[in-house]
Enzyme design. Structure first.
Site, PDB file in Angstrom:
ATOM      1  N   LYS A   1       0.849  -1.206   0.000  1.00  0.00           N
ATOM      2  CA  LYS A   1       0.000   0.000   0.000  1.00  0.00           C
ATOM      3  C   LYS A   1       0.879   1.248   0.000  1.00  0.00           C
ATOM      4  CE  LYS A   1      -1.638   1.571   4.106  1.00  0.00           C
ATOM      5  NZ  LYS A   1      -1.363   2.954   4.494  1.00  0.00           N
ATOM      6  N   ASN A   2       1.839   1.286   0.932  1.00  0.00           N
ATOM      7  CA  ASN A   2       2.596   2.526   1.110  1.00  0.00           C
ATOM      8  C   ASN A   2       3.606   2.784  -0.006  1.00  0.00           C
ATOM      9  OD1 ASN A   2       1.106   3.077   3.337  1.00  0.00           O
ATOM     10  ND2 ASN A   2       2.647   2.418   4.821  1.00  0.00           N
TER      11      ASN A   2
ATOM     12  N   CYS B   1      -5.158  13.054  13.136  1.00  0.00           N
ATOM     13  CA  CYS B   1      -5.078  11.626  12.828  1.00  0.00           C
ATOM     14  C   CYS B   1      -5.004  10.872  14.135  1.00  0.00           C
ATOM     15  CB  CYS B   1      -3.816  11.403  11.996  1.00  0.00           C
ATOM     16  SG  CYS B   1      -3.414   9.695  11.741  1.00  0.00           S
TER      17      CYS B   1
ATOM     18  N   ARG C   1       0.623  14.412  13.444  1.00  0.00           N
ATOM     19  CA  ARG C   1       1.077  14.197  12.069  1.00  0.00           C
ATOM     20  C   ARG C   1       1.010  15.455  11.190  1.00  0.00           C
ATOM     21  NH1 ARG C   1      -1.103   8.754   9.588  1.00  0.00           N
ATOM     22  NH2 ARG C   1       0.804   8.854   8.358  1.00  0.00           N
ATOM     23  N   PRO C   2       1.798  16.452  11.532  1.00  0.00           N
ATOM     24  CA  PRO C   2       1.808  17.671  10.713  1.00  0.00           C
ATOM     25  C   PRO C   2       2.412  17.418   9.333  1.00  0.00           C
ATOM     26  CG  PRO C   2       3.563  17.739  12.353  1.00  0.00           C
ATOM     27  CD  PRO C   2       2.777  16.488  12.622  1.00  0.00           C
TER      28      PRO C   2
ATOM     29  N   ASP D   1       4.204  20.026   7.960  1.00  0.00           N
ATOM     30  CA  ASP D   1       5.069  21.198   7.848  1.00  0.00           C
ATOM     31  C   ASP D   1       6.329  20.919   7.024  1.00  0.00           C
ATOM     32  OD1 ASP D   1       5.667  19.460  10.010  1.00  0.00           O
ATOM     33  OD2 ASP D   1       6.980  20.963  10.912  1.00  0.00           O
ATOM     34  N   LEU D   2       6.869  19.708   7.135  1.00  0.00           N
ATOM     35  CA  LEU D   2       8.108  19.418   6.398  1.00  0.00           C
ATOM     36  C   LEU D   2       7.852  19.323   4.893  1.00  0.00           C
ATOM     37  CD1 LEU D   2       9.650  16.828   8.905  1.00  0.00           C
ATOM     38  CD2 LEU D   2      10.196  19.261   8.685  1.00  0.00           C
TER      39      LEU D   2
ATOM     40  N   ASP E   1       4.965   0.540  11.936  1.00  0.00           N
ATOM     41  CA  ASP E   1       3.769  -0.125  11.388  1.00  0.00           C
ATOM     42  C   ASP E   1       3.668  -1.596  11.801  1.00  0.00           C
ATOM     43  OD1 ASP E   1       3.090   2.241  10.226  1.00  0.00           O
ATOM     44  OD2 ASP E   1       3.674   1.701   8.194  1.00  0.00           O
TER      45      ASP E   1
ATOM     46  N   ARG F   1      -8.469  -0.516   4.832  1.00  0.00           N
ATOM     47  CA  ARG F   1      -7.662   0.543   4.212  1.00  0.00           C
ATOM     48  C   ARG F   1      -6.312  -0.015   3.771  1.00  0.00           C
ATOM     49  NH1 ARG F   1      -6.321   5.241   7.685  1.00  0.00           N
ATOM     50  NH2 ARG F   1      -5.078   5.544   5.835  1.00  0.00           N
TER      51      ARG F   1
HETATM   52  C1  EPZ Z   1       4.364   6.881   6.300  1.00  0.00           C
HETATM   53  O1  EPZ Z   1       3.609   7.964   6.847  1.00  0.00           O
HETATM   54  C2  EPZ Z   1       3.423   5.703   6.204  1.00  0.00           C
HETATM   55  N1  EPZ Z   1       2.318   6.073   5.343  1.00  0.00           N
HETATM   56  C3  EPZ Z   1       2.931   5.309   7.590  1.00  0.00           C
HETATM   57  O2  EPZ Z   1       2.152   4.137   7.463  1.00  0.00           O
HETATM   58  C4  EPZ Z   1       4.148   5.005   8.479  1.00  0.00           C
HETATM   59  O3  EPZ Z   1       3.697   4.735   9.783  1.00  0.00           O
HETATM   60  C5  EPZ Z   1       5.098   6.201   8.496  1.00  0.00           C
HETATM   61  O4  EPZ Z   1       5.473   6.550   7.130  1.00  0.00           O
HETATM   62  C6  EPZ Z   1       6.385   5.940   9.270  1.00  0.00           C
HETATM   63  O5  EPZ Z   1       7.049   4.829   8.732  1.00  0.00           O
HETATM   64  C7  EPZ Z   1       2.459   6.020   4.026  1.00  0.00           C
HETATM   65  O6  EPZ Z   1       3.511   5.688   3.491  1.00  0.00           O
HETATM   66  C8  EPZ Z   1       1.278   6.363   3.195  1.00  0.00           C
HETATM   67  P1  EPZ Z   1       6.470  10.264   8.223  1.00  0.00           P
HETATM   68  P2  EPZ Z   1       4.176   9.442   6.773  1.00  0.00           P
HETATM   69  O7  EPZ Z   1       6.375  11.539   7.486  1.00  0.00           O
HETATM   70  O8  EPZ Z   1       4.951   9.624   5.547  1.00  0.00           O
HETATM   71  C9  EPZ Z   1       6.554  13.623  11.619  1.00  0.00           C
HETATM   72  C10 EPZ Z   1       0.332   2.715   7.934  1.00  0.00           C
HETATM   73  O9  EPZ Z   1      -0.141   2.172   8.963  1.00  0.00           O
HETATM   74  N2  EPZ Z   1       6.327  14.615  10.548  1.00  0.00           N
HETATM   75  O10 EPZ Z   1       7.670   9.413   7.974  1.00  0.00           O
HETATM   76  O11 EPZ Z   1       3.040  10.353   7.052  1.00  0.00           O
HETATM   77  C11 EPZ Z   1       5.356  12.693  11.826  1.00  0.00           C
HETATM   78  O12 EPZ Z   1       4.347  13.286  12.600  1.00  0.00           O
HETATM   79  C12 EPZ Z   1       0.806   4.143   7.952  1.00  0.00           C
HETATM   80  O13 EPZ Z   1       0.386   2.141   6.822  1.00  0.00           O
HETATM   81  C13 EPZ Z   1       6.380  15.949  10.860  1.00  0.00           C
HETATM   82  O14 EPZ Z   1       6.590  16.353  12.011  1.00  0.00           O
HETATM   83  O15 EPZ Z   1       5.140   9.434   8.044  1.00  0.00           O
HETATM   84  C14 EPZ Z   1       6.013  11.491  12.468  1.00  0.00           C
HETATM   85  O16 EPZ Z   1       6.192  11.733  13.828  1.00  0.00           O
HETATM   86  C15 EPZ Z   1       0.427   4.926   9.145  1.00  0.00           C
HETATM   87  N3  EPZ Z   1       6.171  16.856   9.849  1.00  0.00           N
HETATM   88  C16 EPZ Z   1       7.401  11.461  11.783  1.00  0.00           C
HETATM   89  O17 EPZ Z   1       7.603  12.766  11.248  1.00  0.00           O
HETATM   90  C17 EPZ Z   1       5.931  16.462   8.555  1.00  0.00           C
HETATM   91  O18 EPZ Z   1       5.744  17.338   7.690  1.00  0.00           O
HETATM   92  C18 EPZ Z   1       7.511  10.452  10.638  1.00  0.00           C
HETATM   93  O19 EPZ Z   1       6.384  10.594   9.778  1.00  0.00           O
HETATM   94  C19 EPZ Z   1       5.904  15.093   8.257  1.00  0.00           C
HETATM   95  C20 EPZ Z   1       6.115  14.180   9.275  1.00  0.00           C
END
Ligand code: EPZ
Length: 418
Positions: free
Chosen positions: A22-23, A116, A121-122, A124-125, A304, A397
């Protein structure tokens, strides 16, 4: 709303096939927006999040057509490069259309995803990256409004590792002017899969799978065909299903190296794990030890799989300390596991699990997010009597027919329509 009813106590045995990830599929589908014409994707799982992505792509003037696990996306210029709230709120990953739309059309209007269950889960990055590449950004009426005549390559160091942020940056940078260097980039196999497709489309990228990725912008990309990488999280979930029932289960069609952190932990617990070139087998064990786990970006133990591993630890001999290092609120399965009789003490982002083999008993429980749902199904396999997992739409999902796959291994499990 559908629920899943599991009658525990059966030992799972046999072989099960893994679906496409999926991801990995989500960003690759959004990457199709980077080039007009027909993109063909194989090994695309049938999931609600894929349906939501198709819906968003269609709202952007694309066509989507499924033939088995092959999905063809026909891309044409949208009337307006907009991702509306109605569609984005169904799936946070919709933010991944920001990079491709902006770099392709010089503007994008993408709804902010909102809160969420597993944390704030911002994004901002994602937004900052677009700014660093030269976009003007306004946040107005709940939307990110981004504009740039052409993005310009930059050296960007992510303040924390972000999978989606790295993917959005990659998709924006491939059509930017000049060179972009992403430092502290995510190394997840799903990011690597996206790079493979971007490269097949004609992008110039180096360093995927390491923390420094270099992208030389090109003027144009063209559609191609791509096979989505197997789902390492589904594979891990199925392996744990075998483990928790003390069965012999082979998970076929996976990439074992993508699951090294889980394999190491299962071995530390005392399980015997055999690796083939595209398969993993967990061998029957009568008992296993607890092991401590801390989730962190790849190649460390994945967030995950944290909930599913916790279910396994409820049946271990001894105590395990589970630390969630990615999301601040990803222990919502704890209270539900406790309702099944587990002995778990959560403290902020740490949970202490005191293994209590054979002490789970079936109950009605509530799924709160995708991986929490999987963890409750796994606990149900080990519990005495019937466990009814409600709000199963979370599971749909991200898992393709999990109940059928588990039933194929001998589980007594059924879906009950509401
Ligand atoms: C991906 O989410 C996956 N989703 C998630 O899978 C997975 O848990 C996560 O990566 C971590 O491995 C998809 O690929 C669609 P991140 P993503 O940006 O990209 C913080 C599942 O169950 N952050 O790596 O949204 C964030 O809050 C799902 O299949 C910011 O602060 O995760 C987290 O603490 C759920 N600002 C950390 O970074 C930002 O702009 C890592 O999040 C972006 C992220």
């Amino acid at each position: 709303m559908d629920s899943i009813v599991v009658t525990g106590g059966r030992t799972l045995n046999g072989t099960v096939q893994v679906s496409g990830s999926k991801n990995a599929a989500l960003p690759v589908l959004f990457a199709s927006l980077l080039a007009d014409g027909e993109h063909r994707f194989d090994n695309v799982p049938r999931l609600r999040d894929i349906d939501s992505t198709e819906e968003l792509l269609r709202s952007l003037n694309c066509s989507t057509e499924r033939d088995g696990n092959t999905l063809t996306v026909g891309v044409r210029r949208p009337d307006a490069p907009v991702a509306p709230y109605d569609l984005v709120r169904k799936m946070r990953a919709s933010i991944l259309c920001l990079g491709p739309l902006l770099t392709r059309y010089g503007e994008a209007r993408v709804s902010l995803p909102g809160g969420c269950a597993i944390g704030t889960r911002p994004v901002d990055l994602h937004v900052e990256t677009m700014q660093r590449l030269g976009a003007d950004i306004d946040i107005e009426g709940g939307y990110v409004i981004a504009k740039a005549s052409r993005l310009v390559g930059e050296r960007i160091t992510f303040e924390k590792v972000t999978v989606g942020g790295t993917e959005n940056a990659l998709m924006a940078a491939v059509l930017a002017q000049g060179t972009t260097v992403l430092e502290n980039a995510a190394k997840e196999p799903e990011v690597v899969d996206l790079v493979h497709y971007l490269r097949a489309m004609g992008a110039s990228i180096d360093g995927e799978g390491t923390s420094v990725i270099t992208i030389d912008g090109v003027d144009e990309l063209r559609p191609n065909r791509h096979r989505i990488v197997p789902d390492r999280i589904e594979a891990g979930t199925l392996l744990i299903a075998g483990a928790i029932t003390g069965g012999n289960v082979t998970v076929e069609g996976c990439v074992p190296v993508h699951l090294q952190a889980l394999i190491d932990k299962l071995r530390e617990c005392g399980f015997s794990i055999r690796t083939g070139s595209e398969s993993l087998t967990v061998e029957a064990a009568a008992s296993w030890q607890g092991a401590d786990v801390t989730t962190a970006p790849y190649p460390a133990f994945p967030t995950d799989l944290q909930a599913q591993f916790m279910a396994l630890m409820t049946q271990a001999d001894g105590t395990s300390v589970i630390t969630e290092g990615i999301f601040e609120n990803r222990f919502m399965h704890v209270q539900e596991l406790v309702r099944l009789g587990a002995n778990i003490t959560p403290m902020a982002q740490v949970a202490v699990v005191r293994g209590n083999r054979g002490e789970l008993s079936g109950a009605a429980v509530m799924a709160t997010d995708l991986r929490a749902s999987a963890s409750l199904v796994l606990a149900g396999l080990a519990a005495e009597g019937e466990t009814q997992v409600n709000r199963i739409y979370h599971l749909d999902r991200g898992y393709e027919q999990l109940e059928r796959k588990l039933a194929g291994l001998g589980a007594k499990i059924r879906r009950v329509a509401a």
